[in-house]
Scaffold this active site. Sequence first.
Site, PDB file in Angstrom:
ATOM      1  N   GLU A  97      -8.655 -24.305 -31.266  1.00 11.92           N
ATOM      2  CA  GLU A  97      -9.470 -23.687 -30.062  1.00 11.92           C
ATOM      3  C   GLU A  97      -9.337 -24.633 -29.749  1.00 11.92           C
ATOM      4  O   GLU A  97      -9.762 -26.124 -30.067  1.00 11.92           O
ATOM      5  CB  GLU A  97     -10.764 -23.076 -30.273  1.00 11.92           C
ATOM      6  CG  GLU A  97     -11.461 -22.802 -29.760  1.00 11.92           C
ATOM      7  CD  GLU A  97     -12.922 -22.043 -29.906  1.00 11.92           C
ATOM      8  OE1 GLU A  97     -13.242 -21.861 -31.024  1.00 11.92           O
ATOM      9  OE2 GLU A  97     -13.702 -21.433 -28.621  1.00 11.92           O
ATOM     10  N   ARG A 146     -10.866 -25.805 -47.032  1.00  8.77           N
ATOM     11  CA  ARG A 146     -10.960 -26.220 -45.930  1.00  8.77           C
ATOM     12  C   ARG A 146     -11.171 -28.313 -46.315  1.00  8.77           C
ATOM     13  O   ARG A 146     -11.836 -28.356 -47.422  1.00  8.77           O
ATOM     14  CB  ARG A 146     -12.070 -26.337 -45.390  1.00  8.77           C
ATOM     15  CG  ARG A 146     -12.181 -25.220 -44.170  1.00  8.77           C
ATOM     16  CD  ARG A 146     -13.503 -24.942 -43.752  1.00  8.77           C
ATOM     17  NE  ARG A 146     -13.616 -26.245 -42.414  1.00  8.77           N
ATOM     18  CZ  ARG A 146     -13.967 -25.804 -41.026  1.00  8.77           C
ATOM     19  NH1 ARG A 146     -12.908 -24.022 -41.062  1.00  8.77           N
ATOM     20  NH2 ARG A 146     -13.481 -26.689 -40.399  1.00  8.77           N
ATOM     21  N   LYS A 165     -16.413 -29.624 -34.895  1.00 12.68           N
ATOM     22  CA  LYS A 165     -16.041 -30.393 -33.617  1.00 12.68           C
ATOM     23  C   LYS A 165     -18.010 -29.876 -33.141  1.00 12.68           C
ATOM     24  O   LYS A 165     -17.953 -31.204 -32.728  1.00 12.68           O
ATOM     25  CB  LYS A 165     -15.332 -29.709 -32.567  1.00 12.68           C
ATOM     26  CG  LYS A 165     -13.957 -29.177 -33.259  1.00 12.68           C
ATOM     27  CD  LYS A 165     -12.755 -29.301 -32.273  1.00 12.68           C
ATOM     28  CE  LYS A 165     -12.060 -27.757 -32.477  1.00 12.68           C
ATOM     29  NZ  LYS A 165     -11.526 -26.446 -32.906  1.00 12.68           N
TER      30      LYS A 165
HETATM   31  P1  ATP Z   1     -14.725 -26.850 -36.411  1.00 14.52           P
HETATM   32  O1  ATP Z   1     -14.839 -26.317 -37.050  1.00 14.52           O
HETATM   33  O2  ATP Z   1     -14.687 -28.214 -36.486  1.00 14.52           O
HETATM   34  O3  ATP Z   1     -14.449 -26.590 -34.510  1.00 14.52           O
HETATM   35  P2  ATP Z   1     -12.262 -24.794 -36.662  1.00 14.52           P
HETATM   36  O4  ATP Z   1     -12.152 -24.297 -37.804  1.00 14.52           O
HETATM   37  O5  ATP Z   1     -13.215 -24.185 -35.611  1.00 14.52           O
HETATM   38  O6  ATP Z   1     -13.228 -26.367 -36.761  1.00 14.52           O
HETATM   39  P3  ATP Z   1     -10.468 -24.621 -35.006  1.00 14.52           P
HETATM   40  O7  ATP Z   1     -10.117 -25.390 -33.493  1.00 14.52           O
HETATM   41  O8  ATP Z   1     -10.468 -23.074 -35.138  1.00 14.52           O
HETATM   42  O9  ATP Z   1     -11.327 -24.975 -35.669  1.00 14.52           O
HETATM   43  O10 ATP Z   1      -8.767 -24.932 -35.994  1.00 14.52           O
HETATM   44  C1  ATP Z   1      -7.266 -24.856 -35.741  1.00 14.52           C
HETATM   45  C2  ATP Z   1      -6.993 -24.703 -36.811  1.00 14.52           C
HETATM   46  O11 ATP Z   1      -7.630 -26.319 -37.993  1.00 14.52           O
HETATM   47  C3  ATP Z   1      -7.336 -23.577 -38.130  1.00 14.52           C
HETATM   48  O12 ATP Z   1      -6.621 -22.689 -38.393  1.00 14.52           O
HETATM   49  C4  ATP Z   1      -8.671 -24.181 -38.654  1.00 14.52           C
HETATM   50  O13 ATP Z   1      -8.839 -23.039 -39.780  1.00 14.52           O
HETATM   51  C5  ATP Z   1      -8.264 -25.746 -39.457  1.00 14.52           C
HETATM   52  N1  ATP Z   1      -9.148 -26.384 -40.065  1.00 14.52           N
HETATM   53  C6  ATP Z   1     -10.444 -26.851 -38.901  1.00 14.52           C
HETATM   54  N2  ATP Z   1     -10.832 -27.757 -39.839  1.00 14.52           N
HETATM   55  C7  ATP Z   1      -9.769 -28.176 -40.475  1.00 14.52           C
HETATM   56  C8  ATP Z   1     -10.764 -28.560 -42.080  1.00 14.52           C
HETATM   57  N3  ATP Z   1     -12.105 -29.342 -41.867  1.00 14.52           N
HETATM   58  N4  ATP Z   1      -9.462 -28.343 -42.948  1.00 14.52           N
HETATM   59  C9  ATP Z   1      -8.512 -27.658 -43.166  1.00 14.52           C
HETATM   60  N5  ATP Z   1      -8.068 -26.565 -42.088  1.00 14.52           N
HETATM   61  C10 ATP Z   1      -9.328 -26.938 -41.021  1.00 14.52           C
HETATM   62 MG    MG Z   2     -13.403 -23.507 -34.056  1.00 19.14          MG
END
Ligand code: ATP
Ligand code: MG
Length: 553
Positions: free
Chosen positions: A37, A262, A272
Amino acid sequence: MNKPDLPVTSNFIRNIIDDDLAANKNDGRVVTRFPPEPNGYLHIGHVKSICLNFGIAAQYGGTCNLRFDDTNPVKENDEYVQAIKADVEWLGFKWDELRHASDYFDELYDFAVQLIKKGKAYVDSSSAEEVRAMRGSLTEPGTPSPYHNRSIEENLDLFARMKAGEFEDGEHILRAKIDMASGNINMRDPTLYRIRKVHHVRTGNDWSIYPMYDYTHCLSDAMENITHSLCTLEFEDHRPLYDWVLDELETPAHPQQIEFARLALEYTILSKRKLIQLVEEKHVDGWDDPRMPTITGIRRRGYTPAALSDFCERIGITKNDAWIEMAVLETCIRDNLNEHSPRRMAVIDPIKVVITDLDDDYTETLSFANHPQNEAFGRRDVVFSKVVMIDRDDFSENPPPKYQRLVPGGEVRLRGSYVIKCNEVIKNEAGDVVELHCTHDAATLGKKPEGRKVKGVIHWVSMSAGVKAEVRVYDRLFNVVNPAAAESLEAALNPDSKTVYTQCYVESALADAEPESRFQFERLGYYVADRYDHNKAHPVFNRTVTLRDTWAK
Ligand code: ATP
Ligand code: MG
């Protein structure tokens, strides 16, 4: 294309794909996607997902799309989109297609209409609070909305008018009609669309309604013919909804969602939302501050894409959440830089050493190997002269036991040069040591001194032949293992995470280094020429990592 030379460790996801291929599922295709995102900069957690998705596509001769999940226009912007693309490219991966969930807004709308027509979705006009109250809890079932049995005609009419912008935010939502008594809260008539009268970076003011993540994600995967939709464990409870949507609708494919743990890294924050807080509250100097766990920050810190891939291989892919020690990451970059970076001498916090038994204009050109284990790095000239700089840490008036550096009356070897003896310590009025007067033993160049042992070897830089530089010494941003659980982010910060030295001396060749070139500063650690601030007139180096783990318990 994608680092085919890297070793590949098997894991449960690769096992699933192997089985699928053996059964000729998906006609033998492997298609993955990385779906960020664009609401912030990517961090090292995303690196795990990137290496997994792109790595699997590469390993199986498949393809991997980069897809922006841009369904929440309030928090998303183009700066993030550009940064994410640059980060993925820097890691060395090439996406097959660049997609946006917003590419599918028309199709997603049509699919929603189909759900309404099947009696599988309805417009709910309850307030957000009422919806929440009716949802129930983990222990209590939800209660059906009073709008649950709206007629298909009415639903179609209201949904069309939601789209046309006739209503204000929050007046209606479109919900799936599944099961308000489901043990899985995600299945209690989840929201599919909400009204948001906001501008979208890509679709402008075309839409007054935006689809929800769970609804969008599975359909986007299906429209891209993704075969394996890899996501993190928190989506496990969402998988029934993912499958429900795809089962109810006729889509080109039904991808398989597979969840993995994760990355959780000690002494850091991988969210983020919290990283934005660090930037906005100015605890760091921006998204690309070298202390940040963002890809752009890690890059500026001096990490290499190869070290990050190696890290992902070492931690592996599992279904179990586990904390990874920072030392694992630091070992990867140390190993990588040890092998690939030339050696140089740099003095961070200098004391002047005058070698009194040399002529004022004395210079001697010495030849140094650029790498102790690899002759391919070649050699360089290092100029020795009457005045050299050594690091303040390498001299002590009151040495602790076993101190093997310079002391009053003692001897030490200047690395690759002569043994010198400290005869006089010059101080300023405040009592600080400002200069050391030494003599050298002319018979010790490349030879052991006669009749005595000199154990210590210290690094040095000629004052006249070296150049002044700025060195930014970075350490971990947080003092606690799990900063996200701390009372406040501020309380968890390491107050000594950044120290800037502006009076450093480095070998003159370092001024000519390209930004982002990496070196071992002998005895000190690995350093990188700053990506933005370094230039010949003002050399700037960032410490990537120390030579050894200084945090070991
Ligand atoms: P954040 O909470 O930091 O915003 P998010 O999961 O909402 O992280 P996205 O932009 O939706 O972030 O993530 C894109 C991809 O990266 C998703 O498939 C998510 O599962 C993966 N991802 C995000 N954080 C991690 C992590 N700490 N370890 C492994 N994969 C991750
Ligand atoms: Mg997110």
